[in-house]
Design a protein around this motif. Sequence first.
Motif, PDB file in Angstrom:
ATOM      1  N   GLU A  16       0.831  -1.210   0.000  1.00 38.61           N
ATOM      2  CA  GLU A  16       0.000   0.000   0.000  1.00 38.61           C
ATOM      3  C   GLU A  16       0.868   1.264   0.000  1.00 38.61           C
ATOM      4  O   GLU A  16       0.518   2.261  -0.626  1.00 38.61           O
ATOM      5  N   LYS A  19       1.957   1.914  -3.487  1.00 37.58           N
ATOM      6  CA  LYS A  19       0.916   2.536  -4.318  1.00 37.58           C
ATOM      7  C   LYS A  19       0.906   4.052  -4.114  1.00 37.58           C
ATOM      8  O   LYS A  19       0.747   4.811  -5.072  1.00 37.58           O
ATOM      9  N   GLU A  23       1.808   6.765  -6.997  1.00 38.69           N
ATOM     10  CA  GLU A  23       0.834   7.822  -7.279  1.00 38.69           C
ATOM     11  C   GLU A  23       1.520   9.193  -7.291  1.00 38.69           C
ATOM     12  O   GLU A  23       1.200  10.062  -8.095  1.00 38.69           O
ATOM     13  N   MET A  40       3.811 -11.339  -9.171  1.00 40.85           N
ATOM     14  CA  MET A  40       2.394 -10.999  -9.087  1.00 40.85           C
ATOM     15  C   MET A  40       2.221  -9.526  -8.695  1.00 40.85           C
ATOM     16  O   MET A  40       1.364  -8.825  -9.235  1.00 40.85           O
ATOM     17  N   ASP A  44       0.481  -6.503 -10.965  1.00 39.02           N
ATOM     18  CA  ASP A  44      -0.611  -5.687 -10.428  1.00 39.02           C
ATOM     19  C   ASP A  44      -0.275  -4.195 -10.507  1.00 39.02           C
ATOM     20  O   ASP A  44      -1.060  -3.387 -10.996  1.00 39.02           O
ATOM     21  N   GLU A  46       1.921  -2.666 -12.392  1.00 37.31           N
ATOM     22  CA  GLU A  46       2.053  -2.151 -13.766  1.00 37.31           C
ATOM     23  C   GLU A  46       0.702  -1.878 -14.401  1.00 37.31           C
ATOM     24  O   GLU A  46       0.574  -0.977 -15.230  1.00 37.31           O
ATOM     25  N   ILE A  47      -0.314  -2.650 -13.999  1.00 40.57           N
ATOM     26  CA  ILE A  47      -1.655  -2.381 -14.518  1.00 40.57           C
ATOM     27  C   ILE A  47      -2.247  -1.140 -13.833  1.00 40.57           C
ATOM     28  O   ILE A  47      -2.862  -0.295 -14.466  1.00 40.57           O
ATOM     29  N   ARG A  48      -2.003  -1.019 -12.525  1.00 41.49           N
ATOM     30  CA  ARG A  48      -2.542   0.129 -11.788  1.00 41.49           C
ATOM     31  C   ARG A  48      -1.864   1.454 -12.156  1.00 41.49           C
ATOM     32  O   ARG A  48      -2.486   2.508 -12.080  1.00 41.49           O
ATOM     33  N   PRO A  50       0.060   2.533 -15.206  1.00 40.26           N
ATOM     34  CA  PRO A  50       0.649   2.366 -16.530  1.00 40.26           C
ATOM     35  C   PRO A  50       1.693   3.465 -16.790  1.00 40.26           C
ATOM     36  O   PRO A  50       1.469   4.628 -16.463  1.00 40.26           O
ATOM     37  N   ASN A 182      -4.791  -5.592   8.933  1.00 45.71           N
ATOM     38  CA  ASN A 182      -5.335  -6.661   8.099  1.00 45.71           C
ATOM     39  C   ASN A 182      -4.390  -6.980   6.940  1.00 45.71           C
ATOM     40  O   ASN A 182      -4.529  -6.467   5.843  1.00 45.71           O
ATOM     41  N   THR A 183      -3.388  -7.799   7.213  1.00 40.26           N
ATOM     42  CA  THR A 183      -2.448  -8.211   6.167  1.00 40.26           C
ATOM     43  C   THR A 183      -2.268  -9.719   6.246  1.00 40.26           C
ATOM     44  O   THR A 183      -2.862 -10.376   7.095  1.00 40.26           O
ATOM     45  N   ALA A 184      -1.409 -10.251   5.389  1.00 40.69           N
ATOM     46  CA  ALA A 184      -1.158 -11.692   5.371  1.00 40.69           C
ATOM     47  C   ALA A 184      -0.695 -12.204   6.733  1.00 40.69           C
ATOM     48  O   ALA A 184      -0.867 -13.368   7.069  1.00 40.69           O
TER      49      ALA A 184
END
Lengths: 243, 424
Positions: A16, A19, A23, A40, A44, A46-48, A50, A182-184
């Motif tokens: 996070e 991200k 941004e 993975m 993710d 690269e799609i978020r 571009p 709330n994470t893995a």
Amino acid sequence: MSKILVIGSTSGIANEAIKIWLEQGNHIHLYARNHDKLKMQVADLEIRFPGHKIDAFTFEANNLSKTLDQISLDNFDIALITVGELKYSDELVGQIQVSEKLINSNIQIPLAFAQTILEKYKTQGYGKLGIIGSVAGDRGRGKNYLYGASKAFWETYLEGARQEIWKNKNISLSLIKPGPTNTAMVQGRELGNLRLAKPEAVAKVIVNGMERGKSVIYAPKIFQLIMFIFKIMPIKIFNRLSF
Amino acid sequence: MRLTSWGNLSLDDYQTFFYDFNPNLLAKIPKPVIAVGASRSYGDVGLNHLGSNLLTTNLNRFINLDGNLVTAQAGINFAELEKVLNLHKLSLPVRPGTSYLTLGGAVANDIHGKNHHLQGSFGCHIKSMRIWRSDSGVIEISTQREPDLFFATIGGIGLTGLIIDVTFEATEFLGNQIKVENLVFSNLSEFNQINQSSQNYETSVSWVNISGKKNGNGIYSRGNTVPEFAKKITKAPISYPKNLKLNFINSTSIKIFNNLYQNLQKSIKISLVPAGKYYFPLDGVNNWNQVYGAKGFYQYQSVVPEKNAYEVTEEMLNLMKEEKTYSFLTVLKSFGDKSSGGLLSFPMAGLTFAIDLQNQGEATLKLMNQFDQIIQRAGGRVYLAKDARMSREFFESSYPNYEKFNSLRDPYFSSDLSRRLLGF
């Protein structure tokens, strides 16, 4: 645009924070142990985002020298270390190796990175470093004291490092103490009515705190107050708490 | 952990686990399991008093983007999907009234939106999925591979396995403004006329004013995307205070609201509305479901085939008048004949009717049972994503594929709803 290293990038909180940094238009270098998870993560991101530049590298926990050499070559502005794992006391009974692995993940591996990055900052003369500790490091609890102790290590380590570099105002070292998030890390645990913070909210507090060069960052911020109360609580009362 | 669904009918402690990406976890936790997404369904479809409730919102990564084929994990929500797809000049093919639901929830309930008459339900746009099954681990399903399981999973309310990721076809992003026309209808035959002439509009939906003097009057809105790219207005939605256990809903407040709303909408004949605001009206106020107070509310959503649809709807409106029912959310929308093929999918060609009903105990249940009888006679059905109370007999008569569906389920998974309506 800053150049930012994230070590242990696949963790929920790191993801996070990345991200937010993307941004803002920063250039991100990701380091993680698990190749599949890293692949993975990159797909993710690269799609978020571009067109943004993301470099990703895997490292081997028992053979860090190549990775550390690579890190010391280039200058960078910000580094976040989120390598770590959680084990409860009942999972460690009779399991010396599991305990050792916990120390390895929470101290030895992040320490190798922290030391390299700190040396780097001293030579380049600037930089911000954030290391994920935990509120569990503020006070030892029966349920998870080895985890807590491994996180408490960073309190003293960073305190000393700050004293060493105190003349240089362009270097900041932040100890980040997330509350339950709330994470893995909490995956598969029945948590009763424990309220978990959202990783995106925790990441926001971390990114802002590091930007301001804060020494200790509680995330969510309310934990600063909560842990203050626990820290001043007399031991006789604290020991009776069943949480 | 405390969980509830959007209707707030069953706030309770549930055994809850967080899930990210670890199929082994499923073997370890208590059975049966139900996956929980954003808890935006209204009844008990996503709640499980036995066994485990598996929270999947951390399963929120994009996996791949190839042309207009999007693969993403099941826990990602529609707001995020839409935001990112727009960057690639793509858009969601189908949107329900809220953007906060998850992709997995959209598949499991085969959700529909205001463009159903042209695009069908979300399931119509799914190319393939990966699901975890207790007998076979992670498998890929599509119309070619395991087609029975594929069609059981679309609208399969999470009972055929754990949905891990979904590949669907996005549509071209045309713009983020909708040119909306509001037309007044004073009865259902006028609604019908307007509806017939609106089939080429991208989106359409109607609001019925059940507080009006005449029965079946309301506002028909229809719209098309205009190729304009307005700067996104990122106004945070206001929030309804979560723990204010006050109840402002009564016949007078609703009457005032409905008539004000009608007059306001009437006066806006044509307007440009930001796409987000138009498609996701329910996201305008956070926690709006709390306005119904501690007892919560039901949403009753039914669909009946075209034939007799207007008589049936008339009958329901009359019944509501007799029973002095009040509600500010009463929606009519015509569905097209495009079907996803989901065994338990809700939509069918015809007219769908949705109404929010404050939970007033027996009286509300009685009214909905009377609705059921009307719907059953007309050959319609009630939406499982909204249901918390329908009878097993009505379910079995209105979802004729239920036996085939049961044979395709994964025995690891069940929910309060499945035990109520499907036997296990």
